[in-house]
Enzyme design. Structure first.
Site, short mmCIF file in Angstrom:
data_model
loop_
_atom_site.label_atom_id
_atom_site.label_comp_id
_atom_site.label_asym_id
_atom_site.label_seq_id
_atom_site.Cartn_x
_atom_site.Cartn_y
_atom_site.Cartn_z
N PRO A 98 -13.00 26.53 -9.09
CG PRO A 98 -11.02 27.79 -9.01
CD PRO A 98 -11.65 26.52 -8.49
CB CYS A 99 -17.03 27.20 -12.23
SG CYS A 99 -17.57 28.75 -11.44
CB SER A 100 -13.93 30.97 -15.60
OG SER A 100 -12.64 30.41 -15.54
CG ASN A 150 -18.69 24.37 -10.93
OD1 ASN A 150 -18.67 25.11 -11.91
ND2 ASN A 150 -17.61 23.77 -10.46
#
Length: 343
Positions: A98-100, A150
């Site tokens: 997860p890359c937020s 990503n």
């Protein structure tokens, strides 16, 4: 008549020639990467996923042999005896941490190194650690190849320091790694989605440098547009702004800035038939420019190259699609890994 590549069905997978290579997917979400590998002829053995809702969808659509509903931090600590032996002989370990926190939208540095209740899995966690947890799994399983996806934001500004640490960790665990910034619009996907891919080979594998160059014809929104979208509420500010748009406007932010002197609404995209769609994010809003409507759910499915017969159960279609790697994007990459390294 042959259907375009973006118009496919899960049932089509039964006729894909198999290449004998195996994959295991971490942070699998709805299985965008999984479907890409399957379209390229790989066998996806299973997945790790923290979100129970995403896991239900994954199991419904992909019927994995080995599936682990848990945080990656717990999975990496499982004793070897509790893991199937097939996972210690993988061709590819796949993951999209997860890359937020690396997104270029907002004050992203404020989230680095802190714990937040991010939407990914509805869990409080430090997302900037998850890439290293993923590499701990790689160290444990020792696959021949690692593929990690990503956001482009990882190589922008201060985030490049994280990339340096990640590259060092790849080397520490015995892999030589290459970075690729790819745009899905050049790969047959009806969407301009730039993503960073870390692709690494174990040091004992005699693979040459991988070359990834894609130049497919862009797929315009008008080619995939289908169905009626939800109408914009005629009593809303959005409708009022939509009426004031100009042909040169790309998003509602252009309208808001011009008409109200505010810098907002830039994530509400005005989608034109003669343009390639912008990145489909889980939180983005796409409005058709010629009629006061949102795009249809079928549009979102096609923009993300999900199959037409995918079962979303009771989950928001755009959320699942926006959180996933476009299957066609991963298919193109997986095909080249097979051709250049394994074949």
């Amino acid at each position: 008549m042959t259907r375009p590549a973006w118009d496919w069905r899960l049932s089509d997978l039964a006729s894909v020639p198999q290449n004998g290579l195996t994959v295991f997917s971490c942070f699998a979400c709805g299985g965008g990467s999984t479907m890409g590998y399957k379209l390229a002829g790989y066998t996806v053995l299973g997945n790790v996923e923290i979100d129970p809702q995403m896991m239900r969808i994954y199991q419904q659509n992909h019927s994995p042999r080995f599936t682990f509903l848990m945080p990656i931090q717990e999975f990496k600590l499982l004793p070897d005896s509790e893991l199937p032996p097939e996972l210690f002989n993988l061709d590819i370990l796949d993951g999209s941490p997860p890359c937020s926190v690396f997104s270029t939208a907002g004050a992203r540095e404020d989230k680095w190194g802190a714990e937040f209740a991010f939407r990914e899995g509805q869990a409080v966690q430090r997302l900037d650690d998850l890439f290293f947890d993923f590499l701990d799994v790689a160290e444990k399983l020792q696959p021949k190849v690692i593929v990690a996806e990503n956001v482009k934001g990882m190589i922008v500004g201060k985030a490049r320091g994280f990339v340096s640490l990640i590259l060092s960790r790849f080397r520490e665990i015995g892999y030589r790694v290459q970075l690729f910034l790819l745009n899905s619009a050049t790969m047959g996907v009806p969407q301009k989605r730039e993503r960073l891919f870390f692709i690494a080979a174990r040091n004992d594998q005699p693979f040459p440098a991988l070359k990834l160059e894609f130049n497919e014809q862009p797929v315009l929104y008008g080619e995939i547009r289908s169905g009626e979208g939800k109408k914009i509420n005629p009593d809303s500010a959005t409708y009022e702004r939509w009426q004031k748009k100009r042909p040169s406007d790309l998003n509602m932010g252009d309208v808001t800035e011009r008409e109200e002197g505010k810098t907002s609404n830039f994530n509400t995209i005005l989608l034109k038939d003669q343009k390639v769609a912008n990145t489909l994010a889980s939180s983005s809003v796409f409005l058709r420019v010629d009629v006061p409507q949102h795009i249809s759910e079928r549009d979102a499915i096609r923009i993300q190259t999900f199959p037409a017969d995918y079962d979303f159960l009771d989950t928001d279609v755009q959320y699942v699609c926006g959180m996933s790697v476009p299957p066609l994007m991963m298919q193109r990459i997986a095909e080249q890994i097979h051709l250049q390294w394994f074949k």
